[in-house]
Design an enzyme around this catalytic site. Structure first.
Site, PDB file in Angstrom:
ATOM      1  N   THR A 543       0.857  -1.185   0.000  1.00 12.41           N
ATOM      2  CA  THR A 543       0.000   0.000   0.000  1.00 12.41           C
ATOM      3  C   THR A 543       0.892   1.233   0.000  1.00 12.41           C
ATOM      4  OG1 THR A 543      -1.880  -1.075   1.015  1.00 12.41           O
ATOM      5  CG2 THR A 543      -1.763   1.290   1.277  1.00 12.41           C
ATOM      6  N   PHE A 545       1.297   4.996   0.882  1.00 12.89           N
ATOM      7  CA  PHE A 545       0.784   6.066   1.741  1.00 12.89           C
ATOM      8  C   PHE A 545       1.475   7.357   1.342  1.00 12.89           C
ATOM      9  CE2 PHE A 545       0.150   2.233   4.151  1.00 12.89           C
ATOM     10  CZ  PHE A 545      -1.014   2.440   4.877  1.00 12.89           C
TER      11      PHE A 545
END
Ligand code: PEP
Ligand code: MN
Length: 651
Positions: A543, A545
């Site tokens: 992921t 960020f």
């Protein structure tokens, strides 16, 4: 055996404890260990540990089964993080925890020019500490012995010029005191690992110590040497594996890779690796360095020389600057695979005024330590992991309940920065957060962190895989673990707002038949058990960020922990007029200026059927003038143009 004293212990209690232990055959010593006051009891005495634990002033008793105590994990379960070279304006370099710390420099300081040049080169590639020997213990008495105190002064100057703490070898107890104010960290060399008088002296000086493993020392002997340092008073010891002597002669030594996980299991101290002295052959150093990171090392110390062929010592194992730069890029790419992030620190002289994004000034730098960084989710959320990667474990954190809460906190100033997920490598963009950027105009992206997502099935201590009937997670958690869930078709899946929130709901309800899919950190933070780890279908699951900060005028402060490397990526959002070639015209602007496109995605504009917004990520070329011109031209050709920020890409 270690007796940890309670904070409120009286001197009378302490005296009674000393007498109690001596009467039972122990030799006792009192000292501080981190923040704890302890009484160390050694010898062959016999005592009932439970009885001892009940005496006034005793917080707890740690009975170790090993000959070393202070360095043992049995005494202290959590990882020690050693901070080197902190001064009031700069945060210092941290070794241990979730960061990879790279120390680089020449084998020996040869001249002022050589160390200044090397420091600048390794800093440019991302090293955060400078190494170099001023006193060189050489095998031959006729070989270059180092420049001594003068060399150390050159090194201090080079370190200060580049904002890098320095580490240098100390060879005798007499010289240690003279060196103390010039170096940020002492190195005990391999040949001196069992020089116990040196260990006692250096351990008493209150500076961090890098303890190399002796060429023929066992792991236990090495840890006992570290015990000497801790027993002498320092709590800041970093262990360094640098190769041991075996029957193999092809390499200079044999890098004991297995020592890394073994020592990390036995001790709470950080472990770094010196691949240069281990391998001794320049062409093989980088492979060994990457293997060390993969095996769990907390960092590296690497020999680099601007012209290795002219080096006065260890030229054949010193990397060329280009090789070191390549190694740093590889480490950056490898780090997330082992759940870590390469540590970057700010350059004191780096004035980063690029597109209005500049580093924090002195005032704001201090605020980073005081003001929290915001994230959305419960304890142990993936976002919290990303936050700690970016800012360090110790940074204060502000938990908010929604993604817009992060933007609110940053805008109001109750948080200095925020961490927002924008994209998953398997399930794509998180549109809700892109929408927030457009809604909150005064927010800029100033950094990026990619986190590897490892999902676990988490439940109450009493639960087992067979007792589970309900599984909760964020819908992305279900999607990413589809193969595993397909094997248990009887489970009812209940969506939750966040993965760590699913864990929290189990704790709140005390449910035994419910499990959650979330990260291991969420289980640890909330006191539940991992039933099965690594249940995501594809292990290459990341992921992305972004780190956001408030735009003030045309500035957006960049927190110093994000480092001083100049931005090489920018995120843009725009729509184009409804006419032939409109998007093509925009892409041509980028192409004509040699700007690389790394992401292009379109999505419907809310409330405007059949109109689309484009999300575009581009590389920022070194010639910033070209980029600024391209931005100007894009603004003219598009509608609704948003420059979300220019930042350093995480590989
Ligand atoms: C050094 O780091 O320069 C050095 C001499 O290493 P070691 O003590 O591991 O041989
Ligand atoms: Mn060397």
């Amino acid at each position: 055996m270690i007796v940890v004293l309670s904070k409120s212990v009286s001197s009378h209690d302490k005296e009674m404890l000393r007498i109690y232990l001596r009467d039972r055959g122990f030799t006792v010593r009192e000292q501080f260990f981190g923040e704890d006051a302890i009484i160390g009891a050694s010898g062959k005495g016999i005592v009932d540990i439970r009885e001892l634990g009940l005496l006034p002033g005793v917080e707890r008793v740690a009975a170790t089964s090993k000959p070393y105590e202070l360095v043992s994990r049995e005494t202290r379960a959590e990882d020690t993080i050693v901070t080197v070279g902190a001064d009031p304006s700069l945060p210092g370099v941290r070794i241990g925890g979730s960061r990879i710390t790279v120390i680089a420099g020449p084998c020996a300081v040869e001249s002022r020019e050589q160390i200044m040049e090397t420091a600048a080169l390794v800093r440019e590639s991302g090293a955060v500490m400078l190494r170099g020997g001023a006193y060189k213990p050489r095998t031959s008495p006729y070989a270059f012995q180092g420049l001594g105190m003068q060399g150390l002064e050159f090194m201090k100057e080079a370190g200060e010029a580049q904002g890098m703490p320095i580490v240098t070898e100390v060879v005798s107890p007499e010289i240690a005191l003279q060196m103390k104010d010039l170096t940020d960290m002492f190195q005990i060399g391999a040949r001196n690992m069992q020089n116990f008088e040196l260990l006692k002296k250096v351990g008493s000086l209150g500076k961090p110590v890098l303890l190399k493993r002796g060429p023929s020392a066992t792991i236990e002997e090495w840890l006992l040497s570290a015990e000497y340092l801790l027993a002498a008073g320092t709590a800041d010891v970093v262990l360094c594996e640098r190769g041991i002597r075996t029957f193999e002669t092809y390499t200079r030594n044999t890098l004991d890779i297995s020592a890394i996980p073994v020592v990390k299991g036995l001790s709470h101290l950080p472990v770094i690796v010196d691949p240069s002295h281990a391998v001794g052959i320049r062409a093989k150093v980088s492979s060994a360095a990457l293997a060390a990171i993969a095996a769990g090392a907390d960092g590296l110390t690497v020999e680099v020389h601007p012209r290795p062929d002219e080096a006065l010592s260890d030229g054949p194992q010193s990397l060329y600057p280009e090789q070191f730069e390549r190694l740093m890029r590889d480490i950056e790419a490898l780090a997330p695979v082992v759940g870590k992030e390469l540590l970057r620190t700010p350059h004191p002289a780096a004035i980063r005024s690029f597109h209005g994004f500049s580093p924090l000034d002195g005032e704001e730098t201090r605020a980073v330590g005081e003001k929290p960084v915001a994230f959305c989710g419960e304890n142990g959320a993936f976002a919290e992991q990303a936050l700690m990667r970016a800012f360090g474990e110790g940074v204060p954190r502000l938990q908010v309940k929604s993604f817009s809460g992060i933007f609110d906190a940053v805008l109001e100033g109750s948080a200095i920065a925020g961490v927002v997920p924008v994209e998953n490598s398997q399930t794509g963009s998180i549109h809700e957060n892109y929408d927030l950027f457009l809604r909150y105009g005064d927010i800029a992206i100033v950094g990026e962190i990619k986190l590897r997502i490892v999902h676990c099935l988490i439940a109450d201590e009493r639960a087992s895989i067979d007792s589970i009937t309900i599984v909760r997670s964020h819908p992305q958690g279900f999607a990413q673990c589809k193969e595993f869930l397909d094997k248990h078709p009887q489970w009812i899946l209940e969506p939750a707002t966040t993965t760590a929130g699913a864990v929290a709901s189990i704790v709140r309800e005390g449910a035994v038949k419910v499990a959650a899919i979330a990260g291991e950190a969420a289980a640890l933070a909330q006191g539940l058990k991992v039933i099965k780890a690594g249940i995501e279908t594809n292990p290459l699951n990341y992921t992305r960020f972004v780190i956001i900060s408030r735009r003030v005028g045309d500035r957006a402060p960049v927190p110093p922990s994000l480092g001083s490397l100049s931005p090489n990526k920018a995120s843009l959002v725009f729509s184009v007029p409804d006419e032939p070639g409109a998007l093509f015209g925009c892409l041509k602007i980028l192409s004509d200026r040699g700007i690389n496109l790394s992401k292009l995605e379109s999505r419907p504009i809310q409330g405007k059927p059949w109109e689309y917004l484009f999300y575009v990520d581009v590389g920022v070329p070194d010639t910033t003038g070209d980029f600024e011109k391209a931005i100007g031209e894009l603004k003219a050709k598009t509608r609704d143009f948003h420059h979300l920020g220019a930042y350093r890409a995480s590989l």
